[in-house]
Design a protein around this motif. Structure first.
Motif, short mmCIF file in Angstrom:
data_model
loop_
_atom_site.label_atom_id
_atom_site.label_comp_id
_atom_site.label_asym_id
_atom_site.label_seq_id
_atom_site.Cartn_x
_atom_site.Cartn_y
_atom_site.Cartn_z
N UNK A 210 -4.45 -2.97 -4.27
CA UNK A 210 -3.20 -2.18 -3.95
C UNK A 210 -3.55 -0.98 -3.33
N UNK A 211 -2.32 -0.76 -2.37
CA UNK A 211 -2.83 0.22 -1.40
C UNK A 211 -1.44 1.35 -1.74
N UNK A 212 -1.90 2.76 -2.16
CA UNK A 212 -1.17 3.82 -2.51
C UNK A 212 -0.92 4.63 -1.08
N UNK A 213 0.43 4.50 -0.52
CA UNK A 213 0.59 5.08 0.64
C UNK A 213 0.90 6.53 0.58
N UNK A 214 1.25 7.25 1.68
CA UNK A 214 1.36 8.80 1.76
C UNK A 214 2.82 9.00 1.23
N UNK A 215 3.51 8.03 0.98
CA UNK A 215 4.87 8.40 0.79
C UNK A 215 4.98 8.34 -0.88
N UNK A 216 3.85 7.65 -1.57
CA UNK A 216 3.83 7.53 -3.14
C UNK A 216 4.15 6.35 -3.45
N UNK A 217 4.46 5.44 -2.56
CA UNK A 217 4.54 3.96 -2.77
C UNK A 217 3.47 3.19 -3.12
N UNK A 218 3.22 1.97 -3.94
CA UNK A 218 2.22 1.17 -4.28
C UNK A 218 2.71 -0.16 -3.89
N UNK A 219 1.78 -0.67 -2.92
CA UNK A 219 1.97 -2.16 -2.42
C UNK A 219 0.71 -2.91 -3.25
N UNK A 220 1.01 -3.90 -3.88
CA UNK A 220 0.01 -4.50 -4.83
C UNK A 220 0.25 -6.28 -4.39
N UNK A 221 -0.96 -6.80 -4.63
CA UNK A 221 -1.22 -8.24 -4.36
C UNK A 221 -2.58 -8.75 -4.22
N UNK A 222 -2.80 -9.98 -4.08
CA UNK A 222 -4.42 -10.40 -3.91
C UNK A 222 -5.03 -9.64 -2.77
N UNK A 223 -6.21 -9.18 -3.01
CA UNK A 223 -7.11 -8.40 -1.88
C UNK A 223 -6.84 -9.32 -0.74
N UNK A 224 -7.11 -10.47 -0.68
CA UNK A 224 -7.07 -11.11 0.59
C UNK A 224 -5.70 -10.98 1.34
N UNK A 225 -4.58 -10.82 0.55
CA UNK A 225 -3.43 -10.71 1.39
C UNK A 225 -3.07 -9.32 1.71
N UNK A 226 -3.47 -8.17 0.95
CA UNK A 226 -3.20 -6.60 0.86
C UNK A 226 -3.99 -6.05 1.79
N UNK A 227 -5.39 -6.51 2.04
CA UNK A 227 -6.23 -5.70 2.87
C UNK A 227 -6.40 -6.40 4.02
N UNK A 228 -5.42 -6.43 4.96
CA UNK A 228 -5.50 -6.74 6.06
C UNK A 228 -5.80 -5.74 7.36
#
Length: 256
Positions: A210-228
């Motif tokens: 998951x990536x917690x962005x600077x606006x406070x939103x969390x994007x969650x998924x499989x590591x291979x899909x999220x960490x592009x």
């Protein structure tokens, strides 16, 4: 489902909202690695799940029960927490500090049993730090304290283990030993939630990310899909690429 986080938000007092609309779940054997810039709120999110901070809104469920309706002891039997920094207040031996992980199972006026010490000794052995057992916790290095704190959480025998940047104070070799240990714990059925500044660690774990962005939103998924490449470039403000390394047998992150 062991852990469910539903529409969670948090803010300090009347200040800005740190994160909002956070949703994710964890079950037995799953790992979720959370990445984010410094100050994004990763540790704050873990503190909410650890029952140390009260969210502004939303709900956390443990095995289907609202955490807010559970006692401290009930939560501690489900959730174990390894903080980023632990400042010792008393010169307990490493063994005594580790056996404190049994606190949720020991009566208020009782002392640890032989079985409690056996569990603590097994945890120290597992991390390869049995040689520290009789040393004062205040006199060992920061990296050693981090490993002992992990041993204490293993002694607690929770269902969920929260790790706040568990490799931050460790040398290169010990960082990868901890990452391997996290993988082993997942195979044993623990649910693990970890913050990290190293995307390679999340890739090695090959679970959720998951990536917690600077606006406070969390994007969650499989590591291979999220960490592009695009996501990591935006996160760190550097030209980051994920490329497949034949020798490693996996993707690795490089700064171009």
């Amino acid at each position: 489902m062991i852990l469910e986080v539903n529409d969670l938000s948090f803010r300090y007092g009347g200040g800005r909202t740190i994160f909002r609309g956070v949703n994710f779940s964890l079950d037995k054997g799953e790992v979720l690695s959370i990445l984010g810039a410094n100050g994004a709120g990763k540790s704050t999110l873990l503190n909410c799940v650890a029952n140390l901070l009260r969210p502004a809104s939303g709900q956390i469920l443990l095995n289907g029960r609202p955490m807010s309706a559970m006692s401290v002891s009930e939560v501690a039997r489900v959730v174990g927490y390894v903080p980023q920094i632990h400042v010792p207040s008393y010169a307990y031996t490493v063994r005594e500090f580790t056996v404190m992980g049994r606190t949720p199972y020991i009566g208020a006026f009782s002392t640890p049993s032989a079985e409690d010490y056996r569990i603590a000794d097994e945890a120290l052995e597992r991390l390869g730090i049995s040689h520290l057992r009789d040393k004062a916790y205040t006199e060992i290095s920061g990296g050693e304290r981090q490993q002992v704190t992990i041993a204490r959480v293993l002694t607690q025998q929770p269902q969920i283990i929260l790790l706040d940047e568990p490799t931050a104070h460790l040398d290169y070799g010990n960082q990868y030993r901890v990452v391997r240990m996290v993988k082993e714990l997942a195979r044993e059925g623990y649910a693990l939630l970890m913050t990290t500044h190293n995307p390679d660690h999340a890739i090695i774990l090959d679970g959720k990310a998951a990536i917690l962005d600077r606006d406070g939103g969390l994007t969650v998924g499989r590591a291979a899909e999220i960490l592009t490449s695009d996501a990591l470039t935006g996160l760190y403000g550097l030209p980051v690429k994920t490329v497949y390394d034949e020798d490693a047998g996996r993707k690795v992150c490089v700064v171009c």
